[in-house]
Scaffold this motif. Sequence first.
Motif, PDB file in Angstrom:
ATOM      1  N   LYS A 156      29.862 -15.588 -24.586  1.00 39.33           N
ATOM      2  CA  LYS A 156      29.647 -14.149 -24.587  1.00 39.33           C
ATOM      3  C   LYS A 156      29.264 -13.658 -25.989  1.00 39.33           C
ATOM      4  O   LYS A 156      28.327 -12.878 -26.153  1.00 39.33           O
ATOM      5  N   VAL A 157      29.994 -14.168 -26.970  1.00 38.93           N
ATOM      6  CA  VAL A 157      29.688 -13.781 -28.354  1.00 38.93           C
ATOM      7  C   VAL A 157      28.242 -14.157 -28.686  1.00 38.93           C
ATOM      8  O   VAL A 157      27.494 -13.371 -29.283  1.00 38.93           O
ATOM      9  N   ALA A 158      27.847 -15.370 -28.273  1.00 41.92           N
ATOM     10  CA  ALA A 158      26.505 -15.840 -28.596  1.00 41.92           C
ATOM     11  C   ALA A 158      25.455 -14.947 -27.939  1.00 41.92           C
ATOM     12  O   ALA A 158      24.471 -14.550 -28.566  1.00 41.92           O
TER      13      ALA A 158
ATOM     14  N   THR B  53      41.629 -26.528 -32.007  1.00 43.97           N
ATOM     15  CA  THR B  53      40.899 -26.859 -33.220  1.00 43.97           C
ATOM     16  C   THR B  53      39.423 -26.704 -32.894  1.00 43.97           C
ATOM     17  O   THR B  53      38.989 -27.022 -31.790  1.00 43.97           O
ATOM     18  N   VAL B  54      38.643 -26.217 -33.861  1.00 44.39           N
ATOM     19  CA  VAL B  54      37.220 -26.117 -33.602  1.00 44.39           C
ATOM     20  C   VAL B  54      36.483 -26.977 -34.620  1.00 44.39           C
ATOM     21  O   VAL B  54      36.883 -27.093 -35.774  1.00 44.39           O
ATOM     22  N   ALA B  55      35.452 -27.647 -34.156  1.00 47.10           N
ATOM     23  CA  ALA B  55      34.618 -28.440 -35.059  1.00 47.10           C
ATOM     24  C   ALA B  55      33.184 -27.978 -34.887  1.00 47.10           C
ATOM     25  O   ALA B  55      32.770 -27.605 -33.794  1.00 47.10           O
TER      26      ALA B  55
ATOM     27  N   ASN C 295      35.494 -19.143 -34.560  1.00 57.98           N
ATOM     28  CA  ASN C 295      36.759 -19.568 -35.151  1.00 57.98           C
ATOM     29  C   ASN C 295      37.915 -18.692 -34.704  1.00 57.98           C
ATOM     30  O   ASN C 295      39.004 -19.182 -34.400  1.00 57.98           O
ATOM     31  N   ALA C 296      37.647 -17.402 -34.644  1.00 62.38           N
ATOM     32  CA  ALA C 296      38.707 -16.472 -34.245  1.00 62.38           C
ATOM     33  C   ALA C 296      39.138 -16.748 -32.804  1.00 62.38           C
ATOM     34  O   ALA C 296      40.332 -16.748 -32.487  1.00 62.38           O
ATOM     35  N   ILE C 297      38.161 -17.000 -31.939  1.00 62.92           N
ATOM     36  CA  ILE C 297      38.492 -17.287 -30.537  1.00 62.92           C
ATOM     37  C   ILE C 297      39.336 -18.565 -30.452  1.00 62.92           C
ATOM     38  O   ILE C 297      40.386 -18.600 -29.803  1.00 62.92           O
ATOM     39  N   ALA C 298      38.875 -19.598 -31.138  1.00 57.82           N
ATOM     40  CA  ALA C 298      39.609 -20.866 -31.105  1.00 57.82           C
ATOM     41  C   ALA C 298      41.032 -20.682 -31.610  1.00 57.82           C
ATOM     42  O   ALA C 298      41.989 -21.183 -31.018  1.00 57.82           O
ATOM     43  N   ASP C 299      41.161 -19.919 -32.693  1.00 55.30           N
ATOM     44  CA  ASP C 299      42.495 -19.647 -33.252  1.00 55.30           C
ATOM     45  C   ASP C 299      43.388 -18.964 -32.234  1.00 55.30           C
ATOM     46  O   ASP C 299      44.542 -19.340 -32.052  1.00 55.30           O
ATOM     47  N   ARG C 300      42.823 -17.966 -31.586  1.00 53.16           N
ATOM     48  CA  ARG C 300      43.594 -17.192 -30.623  1.00 53.16           C
ATOM     49  C   ARG C 300      44.110 -18.089 -29.491  1.00 53.16           C
ATOM     50  O   ARG C 300      45.224 -17.951 -29.032  1.00 53.16           O
TER      51      ARG C 300
ATOM     52  N   ASP D 168      32.211 -17.115 -37.424  1.00 48.28           N
ATOM     53  CA  ASP D 168      33.516 -16.492 -37.652  1.00 48.28           C
ATOM     54  C   ASP D 168      34.168 -16.113 -36.329  1.00 48.28           C
ATOM     55  O   ASP D 168      35.365 -16.343 -36.121  1.00 48.28           O
ATOM     56  N   SER D 169      33.371 -15.522 -35.429  1.00 49.37           N
ATOM     57  CA  SER D 169      33.943 -15.120 -34.133  1.00 49.37           C
ATOM     58  C   SER D 169      34.426 -16.338 -33.361  1.00 49.37           C
ATOM     59  O   SER D 169      35.470 -16.304 -32.708  1.00 49.37           O
TER      60      SER D 169
END
Lengths: 482, 421
Positions: free
Chosen positions: A404-406, A367-369, A358-363, A355-356
């Motif tokens: 960083k999230v990871a 596109t994220v795969a 996806n949020a980063i990619a959105d920001r 989820d995080s």
Amino acid sequence: MSTRTADRLVRDLESICGERNVFWREEDTLVFEYDAGFDRRPPLAVAVPKNTDEIARCVRAARDAGVAVVPRGAGTGLSGGTIACGDAVVISTARLRTIHEIDAVSRVAVVDPGVPNLEVSAAARPHGLFFAPDPASQRVSTIGGNIGTNAGGPHALRYGSMVDHVLAVEMVLPDGEVAVFGGVAPDLPGYDCVPLIVGSEGTLGIVTKAWLRLLPLPEDVRTFLAEFPDVRSGARAASAIIARGIVPAAMEMLDRTTIRAVNAAFDVHLSEDAGSMLLVEVEGLREETGSATSAIVALCEDEGARGVRVAETQAERELLWKARKLGYPALARIKPNSYIHDAVVPRSKLPDVLDSVNAIADRYGYTVANMFHIGDGNLHPLLLFDLREDTIEGVMEASAEILKVAIESGGALSGEHGIGLEKNHFMFWVYGPEDLEAMQRARSAFDPDGAMNPGKIFPGGDTCAAIPTERIKRGLAEGMWI
Amino acid sequence: MSFAPLTFDVEPARGCIHCGVCLESCPTYLLTGLETESPRGRIHLMQQVAAGRVAPTDTLRTHLDRCLACRACEAVCPSGVGYGALIENARAAFEEAHVVPRSRLAGLLRRMLLALVADPARLEGAAGILALYERTGLRHLLRATGLRSRMPKALRRMEALYPPLTRPRYRAPARPAHATARVALLLGCVMRVAYGDVHTAAARVLSRLGVEVVDVPDQICCGALHAHAGERHDATRLAKRNIEAFERAKVDAIVVDAAGCGAHLKGYGHLLAGDPQWAARAETFTSKVRDVTEYLASREGNERLGKLALRVTYQSPCHLAHAQRITQEPRALLRRVEGLELIEMAEAEVCCGSAGSYNLQQPELADELRDRKVDAILATGAEAVVSANPGCMLQVRSGLEERGRDIPVLHLVEVLDRAMS
Ligand SMILES: Cc1cc2nc3c(=O)[nH]c(=O)nc-3n(C[C@H](O)[C@H](O)[C@H](O)COP(=O)(O)OP(=O)(O)OC[C@H]3O[C@@H](n4cnc5c(N)ncnc54)[C@H](O)[C@@H]3O)c2cc1C
Ligand code: SF4
Ligand code: SF4
């Protein structure tokens, strides 16, 4: 370095390998400026020796000229491990391609470093054996490169990565001496240096021969694909399978974007309205695989799986794996550029980390795969972009945030692609100065002058500062850490 | 350094992410292990030269010249990189800029060849003379007396590989009683004078299956050789003539028994895409082109295709397997012949080294590939080699001859024709 020194070195290399196997012209070294990652820099020269002796002599010639050496396999690495930082000579193993022996009794393969991974299994198959590490690049990537990066692959879930399958190596040391480490007998006396060498990314020497462990082919293999409405339900099913104590040979997740890409690239016809898919393979004795398959299918259905497609033939099995293994390059059909990540996270944190991401990619507007080894929590989120519109700085910044999230979730920098030039500056996010210092000393035991693949793995150095992407990453690594 | 940059369209390479997946499919990489002789390396060089980052030097040109344009890399590329289009664009740009002069003899031979194939009358004339050379025994004499070994190397290679000219010409079969489809056969240039009997076999097989083969008198050389050599202007001219000729024939399909020509005909749409007067016509034309194996395999029914007790191996032509992605159809057709045994050779999908005039330009690599192919063939113990492209047939034939092996090399339609008669 003076042109005179460079010219002399080139002449020395030519006298060792023959003129046609040494490259120094701009238009030749240009094709050694890349691997499959993002960092680019042409080396001073490239030598393509044909055997251990020639490699040793090339290493000595470079050493005499005071020039660093960079080992290179097929150049499919994703972390810049084979990119020359300063004025360095690339030594390619491409001409060392012999499989010396398949010892079916001891189950050992003795191979050259330039042998592509898949050829080992192909040679072992007639003896009822196979080589377990199966990086998705296995048709091309070499045993030397696989050792360099401690490559994994989908089947690492059951069999582990390269380090679990290399019994011994012959290596040209940074001073040009040749040494053998490890052995085929179990429990060797003295230090076992093999695990240190596997994954050392060419910083300790050039592997010139490897003794590899072979395993008997399983009696039965079942491969199937479960379709889920979204990524979360697929991830829950994967956790439930592991929690039940079932260890599939491989368990891979593909999200919707990836499914679209592989459908465009191959004739697999996956259902495009699925939100995610789990590609699962179980191996073993026939009765085991049967019961494991039904248990897994039931767990998938409990978590909302809408359908299960079983590979009925060997051809279909190969097709499903091809789609998975070549899913990463297939994504270029959606956007021409992509950045593949390699973080490992604890499986329990997977859905939140996704989820995080996806949020980063959105920001950032990418596109994220997702297409990754869900069984062992090795994430490969891919940011898809187009360098005609997007900047590499933005992509790298988003990537640093993902890392960083990871790490904050308790994960690791890299599951299998290595640190190289790509993540070296991020090393101090996970290791303290003492840890890095100790590691550096181990390296110095092999390479006191730092002449073997300098600038890789360790953070903070300036050797690679001429590479623009490297500077960006260093800025991010040092700027973002609090 | 100052140099005039070479401008050409590198858009087909945009999706190349340098993953290297294509490396092990590339014949020249397999032989050399060198990134400079790999698809990824060539793509990178083309991109950098088009971006003006590096000069179009002799060395760079050599790396591109060593490419067989077999498109094996394109067939395996997951990213969808259009390698075939890219190398054609680059070659055309090099050709137009005349950046690197070639050896005079090679250049002369090449120009003669391209002019010859595009002109049916002159080709007939040349074929006549060469046939005489063969029939009068002059060829044997030259070989026996050792005079041949004194010929310039390029001529000697041409001599060894020039197409057979004593095979019978094309004879159209009788119209089937109950035709269910109507097709035209591309007769081509060299094929027409050298392999007329293969056309006859193709037409006979079609006709036995109830397909009428109509005559298209104004058709001409497809222009593939010109396009591959970077002579885009001639290629376009020939394409337009063919489109006009086949439009008049009003057929359901344009059937091709030479994979190289078929691949090129399927590219007419692309070739003329920028020409508003021709784009749509070229598209329609392209949509009708079928390789003969593709066409036969797509016909309804799965009945046996005759009977022939023969152990064969199938040599997969690049222009069929990679450019047209047809690999299963020929094999499926062979399996429908009763008594025929198909043994797969190793590396069936690797180029035999024929690749147009590659033999003449890159003799060393061409020979290595040929020998590798012959080894693979001999290892199968097959009694005959089946192919679907005349260029490959010649190359394999000459390779087998060189080893003193008298194994026939047949076109797939010849096998079917024999099996069905
Ligand atoms: C499509 C694709 C899929 C991939 N899938 C996977 C995957 O599933 N799992 C995975 O782990 N990786 C994967 N990778 C990454 C890559 O293929 C691996 O890292 C592989 O091990 C690199 O091998 P190579 O021969 O290309 O090595 P290179 O890229 O040439 O080199 C990699 C590193 O090894 C060192 N090295 C090379 N040869 C030697 C030698 N003889 N002695 C000492 N050091 C040496 C180099 O210096 C460098 O640091 C993938 C890459 C691509 C493009
Ligand atoms: S051409 Fe395709 S397969 Fe080859 S390196 Fe580029 S993207 Fe990869
Ligand atoms: S077309 Fe053939 S020879 Fe040329 S790069 Fe591609 S695979 Fe290699």
